[in-house]
Scaffold this active site. Structure first.
Site, PDB file in Angstrom:
ATOM      1  N   ASP A  11       7.958  66.617  45.750  1.00  0.00           N
ATOM      2  CA  ASP A  11       7.657  65.364  45.382  1.00  0.00           C
ATOM      3  C   ASP A  11       8.915  64.708  44.796  1.00  0.00           C
ATOM      4  OD1 ASP A  11       5.970  63.970  42.512  1.00  0.00           O
ATOM      5  OD2 ASP A  11       7.104  64.930  41.319  1.00  0.00           O
ATOM      6  N   MET A  12       8.428  64.017  43.743  1.00  0.00           N
ATOM      7  CA  MET A  12       9.574  63.266  43.472  1.00  0.00           C
ATOM      8  C   MET A  12       9.476  62.769  42.399  1.00  0.00           C
ATOM      9  SD  MET A  12      11.289  58.698  45.263  1.00  0.00           S
ATOM     10  CE  MET A  12      10.232  57.637  44.516  1.00  0.00           C
ATOM     11  N   ASP A  13       8.828  61.797  42.025  1.00  0.00           N
ATOM     12  CA  ASP A  13       9.353  61.820  40.285  1.00  0.00           C
ATOM     13  C   ASP A  13       9.625  63.069  39.765  1.00  0.00           C
ATOM     14  OD1 ASP A  13       9.742  59.052  40.747  1.00  0.00           O
ATOM     15  OD2 ASP A  13       7.340  58.255  40.690  1.00  0.00           O
ATOM     16  N   ASP A 170       6.672  69.542  39.558  1.00  0.00           N
ATOM     17  CA  ASP A 170       7.159  69.224  37.817  1.00  0.00           C
ATOM     18  C   ASP A 170       5.663  69.203  36.990  1.00  0.00           C
ATOM     19  OD1 ASP A 170       7.481  66.268  36.566  1.00  0.00           O
ATOM     20  OD2 ASP A 170       6.388  66.235  38.525  1.00  0.00           O
TER      21      ASP A 170
END
Length: 222
Positions: A11-13, A170
C-alpha cells in the site's frame, strides 16, 4: 522479476510514506467548507483505504454525477498535496528494505487507493517508483478496499500466486482486502496501534517501521 516466485505488495499512503494524518486533515477541511464536521479519529477509521470517490459518495450522496465527483476529488487531493508537500519522506528503513528484498529476488509492487496525481506526487517526486515492477492505483480497479481487487491485479501483473504475496498495510480495510485476496499481511503502525489488527488471522508481522523487520523473517513465514 521474471523468475520471482514471491512478492511484496505495498500500500502507499501510510505504508510507504507517513501521510495519513494529512489525508484526514484535508478531508476534514474539505467537508468543513461544506458545513460538515467529523471526528478526526472516527473519520480515519471509517475511511482509511477507501477510494476518494467512494468517500465522497458516502458522505455527499449517491446521486452526484460522476463528473462532479471527479472535480470534488481533485479539489480534496490538491488540498492534501498542499498540506503534505513540506513533509514528504519515505518511512524509516523503507528503501533499504525494498533493496534487500529485490536482491533476494522478491517481486515488488504498489497497490494503492490513491488517484494518479497522488501516485506521481509520492512515487515519482520522491524517486521511489524505480523500486517497483508495477503500480496499481484507484484508476485501475472498480472497487476500493476492503475489496481485494487492487491486490489481486498487482499479483496478476507480477505473475505471482496470491498465496505467495505479502501485503504491507497500515489500515484495517487494507488488511481485510489482503485477507480476501488470500494474502498474508505485514502491518506498519504509522497511524494505528497494533491492537487494532488483533482480529486478523492473516497478519504475520506488526512493526513500527522497516528497520524493525528483515526480509528473511517475512519470507520464512510464507
Amino acid at each position: 522479476m521474471a523468475n520471482a516466485k514471491r512478492a511484496f505488495i505495498f500500500d502507499m499512503d501510510g505504508t510507504i510514506v507517513d501521510n495519513m494524518a494529512f489525508h484526514t486533515r484535508s478531508w476534514l477541511e474539505f467537508f468543513a467548507r461544506r458545513g460538515k464536521e467529523y471526528d478526526p479519529d472516527a473519520f480515519f477509521r471509517e475511511t482509511a483505504g477507501a477510494q476518494g470517490r467512494e468517500i465522497l459518495r458516502e458522505r455527499l450522496g449517491p446521486d452526484i454525477p460522476d463528473d462532479e465527483i471527479a472535480v470534488l476529488a481533485q479539489e480534496k487531493d490538491a488540498l492534501y498535496r498542499e498540506m503534505y508537500r513540506p513533509h514528504r519522506a519515505a518511512i524509516q528503513g523503507f528503501e533499504a528494505f525494498v533493496s534487500a528484498a529485490d536482491a533476494q529476488g522478491v517481486a515488488l509492487a504498489v497497490a494503492t487507493s490513491a488517484p494518479p496525481k497522488n501516485i506521481v506526487f509520492t512515487l515519482d517526486e520522491l524517486d521511489l517508483r524505480r523500486h517497483f515492477a508495477t503500480v496499481v492505483g484507484a484508476a485501475d480497479v472498480k472497487q476500493g478496499k476492503p475489496h481485494p481487487d487492487v491486490f489481486l491485479k498487482a499479483a496478476e501483473q507480477l505473475g505471482i500466486d496470491p498465496a505467495d504475496c505479502i501485503v504491507f498495510e497500515d489500515a484495517p480495510m487494507g488488511v481485510e482486502a489482503a485477507r480476501r485476496a488470500g494474502m498474508r499481511a505485514a502491518v506498519i503502525t504509522s497511524t494505528l496501534p497494533a491492537e487494532d489488527f488483533k482480529e486478523f488471522d492473516n497478519v504475520i508481522a506488526i512493526v513500527g517501521d522497516y528497520d524493525e523487520i528483515a526480509v528473511d523473517e517475512l519470507l520464512a513465514r510464507l
